[in-house]
Design a protein around this motif. Structure first.
Motif, PDB file in Angstrom:
ATOM      1  N   ASN A  24      -6.235   1.516  -1.587  1.00  0.00           N
ATOM      2  CA  ASN A  24      -5.544   2.480  -2.573  1.00  0.00           C
ATOM      3  C   ASN A  24      -4.140   2.699  -2.237  1.00  0.00           C
ATOM      4  O   ASN A  24      -3.967   2.498  -1.132  1.00  0.00           O
ATOM      5  N   SER A  26      -9.429   6.602  -2.100  1.00  0.00           N
ATOM      6  CA  SER A  26      -9.606   5.121  -1.765  1.00  0.00           C
ATOM      7  C   SER A  26     -10.514   4.471  -3.006  1.00  0.00           C
ATOM      8  O   SER A  26     -11.122   5.118  -3.740  1.00  0.00           O
ATOM      9  N   LYS A  55       0.667  -1.271   0.134  1.00  0.00           N
ATOM     10  CA  LYS A  55       0.063  -0.052   0.005  1.00  0.00           C
ATOM     11  C   LYS A  55       0.857   1.196  -0.095  1.00  0.00           C
ATOM     12  O   LYS A  55       0.261   2.260  -0.127  1.00  0.00           O
ATOM     13  N   ARG A  76       2.267   2.464   2.332  1.00  0.00           N
ATOM     14  CA  ARG A  76       1.740   3.321   3.589  1.00  0.00           C
ATOM     15  C   ARG A  76       2.746   3.696   4.523  1.00  0.00           C
ATOM     16  O   ARG A  76       3.698   2.769   4.862  1.00  0.00           O
ATOM     17  N   SER A  89      -8.221   1.313   3.691  1.00  0.00           N
ATOM     18  CA  SER A  89      -8.771   1.412   2.512  1.00  0.00           C
ATOM     19  C   SER A  89      -7.922   0.973   1.360  1.00  0.00           C
ATOM     20  O   SER A  89      -6.559   0.949   1.451  1.00  0.00           O
ATOM     21  N   GLU A 104      -1.301  11.136   6.199  1.00  0.00           N
ATOM     22  CA  GLU A 104      -2.474  10.892   5.309  1.00  0.00           C
ATOM     23  C   GLU A 104      -3.414  11.679   4.320  1.00  0.00           C
ATOM     24  O   GLU A 104      -3.855  11.459   3.428  1.00  0.00           O
TER      25      GLU A 104
HETATM   26 MG    MG Z   1      -7.090   5.226   3.466  1.00  0.00          MG
END
Ligand code: MG
Ligand code: TXA
Length: 333
Positions: free
Chosen positions: A150, A156, A58, A60, A148, A227
Motif C-alpha cells: 500500500n 494495506s 511505497k 515510506r 504491506s 506508520e
Molecule cells: Mg504496512
C-alpha cells in the motif's frame, strides 16, 4: 510496464510464472505478491539499491524498518544472532505458528541484512508466510524484504483492485493470488525484550501466544509511530453499543450528514446508509481494509465501524479501527 500474473493454484504453469518473477527480483526488480495476511511489495533482502527504490515507491519513511520473509529456518539462522534463551522461545513459536501470520523481531547478525532494510536498527523482523505462492517465490528468489503493499498512509492492499490502484506502472511484477485470506497484517512480536512483547496485534492472537510463552502487550517504539496514520480518506468513527441503539444512532446521523457508510456485525438495516455487513470476526478482518478502500472510491465521507470484543482476531480488528478513527468513538447506549 507492470506485468501481472494470475495464479490460482500451484501447478507447473504457476511455477513457470513464479520463476520469471524470481529472476526479475534477483536482477533488482520489484514484485508484489500475495501472502495470507495482506499483499507484500518485495525485493531481495540483500539488495540495497532495490530496497531504496522500494521505500521511494511505497513513499515510506526511512525510519520504519522492513520485514524479511523467509521460506525455511536456515534463512533465519543466516541473518540472526541467537542467545540460548531466545533460541528456545523462537523454536517453540515457529514450531507452532510458522509458516503463518507471526513476525518475530530478533537480533541482527552483522553484515547480512543491510541497514537500509532495518532503519539502522540492530534488530530485524522475520516472518515465514504460509501462502504457497509466497513460499515458492522465496524459494526461488531468496529472502525478500516486503512491507504491506500500500502506498504509505493507505490501508494495506488485500485485493488485486487495491494493488493496481496504488502500484500499476510503478513495479515490474504483480502476482494476483486472489483476495487475502486473513486481511489484516501479521502479529509483530519482539523477542529482543526481557518478556516477548506484542508490538502489533495481528493474525496470531495474544491468547494463542499466551498458551505457549510468557508474553506482554506493548507499544511501538518512538521511531515507528509514524506508520500509525494509515487509514481511509473518510473519517472513521467507532460505534460501541447494542444493535438497536446503533440503528437509532445511525438514523439520526443520516439526518445530519451526507455520504455515510457503515461496517456492521449486528444485523441492522438503515435506509440511506451504505452498509457492509460482516457475519463473523474472520469476515470482519478479511474485509476491513477492502471496505475502507471501497468506501473511499464511492466518496463516502464518514465510515462507522461497529466495535467488537478485543479477543482473538477482534483485538487486531479494534487496533486497526482505532488507528483509522484516531480515537473518534461514539457510545450509542
Ligand atoms: Mg504496512
Ligand atoms: O503481514 C505482514 O506482516 C505483512 C505481509 C506482507 O507479510 N507485512 C507488513 O509489513 O505488514 P509492514 O512493513 O507494513 O509492517 C511491518 C511492521 C512495521 O510496523 C514495522 O515497524 C515493524 O513491523 N518492524 C519491522 N522491523 C522491526 C524491528 N526491527 N523492530 C521493531 N519493529 C519492526
Amino acid at each position: 510496464m507492470t506485468k501481472i500474473f494470475r495464479i490460482n493454484k500451484i501447478d507447473e504453469n504457476a511455477i513457470k510464472k513464479i520463476k520469471i518473477v524470481a529472476d526479475g527480483i534477483k536482477k533488482g526488480k520489484i514484485a508484489i505478491f500475495p501472502t495470507e495476511t495482506v499483499y507484500g511489495i518485495g525485493v531481495s533482502a540483500f539488495d540495497k539499491k532495490s530496497i531504496k527504490r522500494l521505500y521511494k515507491i511505497k513513499e515510506r519513511s526511512h525510519k520504519i524498518p522492513l520485514t524479511v520473509h523467509v521460506c525455511d529456518l536456515k534463512q533465519v539462522y543466516e541473518i540472526v544472532e541467537f542467545d540460548e534463551r531466545t533460541k528456545r522461545i523462537f523454536e517453540k513459536l515457529t514450531r507452532k505458528f510458522w509458516p503463518g501470520p507471526l513476525t518475530l523481531i530478533l537480533k541482527k547478525k552483522k553484515g547480512k541484512v543491510p541497514d537500509e532494510a532495518t532503519a539502522g536498527l540492530d534488530t530485524v523482523a522475520v516472518r515465514m508466510p504460509r501462502n504457497k505462492i509466497a513460499l515458492e517465490l522465496i524459494k526461488e528468489a531468496g529472502p525478500l524484504v516486503a512491507p504491506s503493499a500500500n502506498v504509505s498512509g493507505k490501508p494495506s492492499g488485500t485485493t488485486i483492485k487495491d494493488i493496481i490502484e496504488d502500484f500499476s506502472g510503478k513495479v515490474e511484477f504483480i502476482i494476483d493470488g486472489g483476495p487475502s485470506e486473513i486481511g489484516l497484517e501479521s502479529t509483530v512480536l519482539d523477542l529482543t525484550q526481557n518478556v516477548p512483547t506484542i508490538l502489533r496485534p495481528g493474525g496470531i492472537s495474544y491468547e494463542q501466544l499466551k498458551k505457549l510463552i510468557k508474553v506482554k502487550i506493548g507499544g511501538k517504539k518512538e521511531e515507528e509511530k509514524e506508520e500509525i496514520k494509515y487509514s481511509p480518506k473518510a473519517d472513521v468513527v467507532i460505534l460501541f453499543g447494542k444493535g438497536e441503539k446503533i440503528k437509532e444512532f445511525l438514523r439520526k446521523e443520516r439526518e445530519k450528514k451526507k455520504k455515510i457508510g457503515a461496517i456492521l456485525i449486528s444485523k441492522i438495516n438503515v435506509k440511506g446508509i451504505k452498509i457492509k455487513k460482516v457475519k463473523s470476526l474472520k469476515e470482519y478482518a478479511r474485509n476491513l481494509f477492502k471496505y475502507f478502500r471501497d468506501f473511499d472510491r464511492k466518496k463516502i465521507k464518514t465510515i462507522y465501524c461497529e466495535a467488537v470484543e478485543e479477543k482473538g482476531i477482534g483485538y487486531a480488528i479494534m487496533d486497526r479501527i482505532k488507528k483509522a478513527a484516531k480515537n473518534k468513538i461514539k457510545i450509542t447506549n
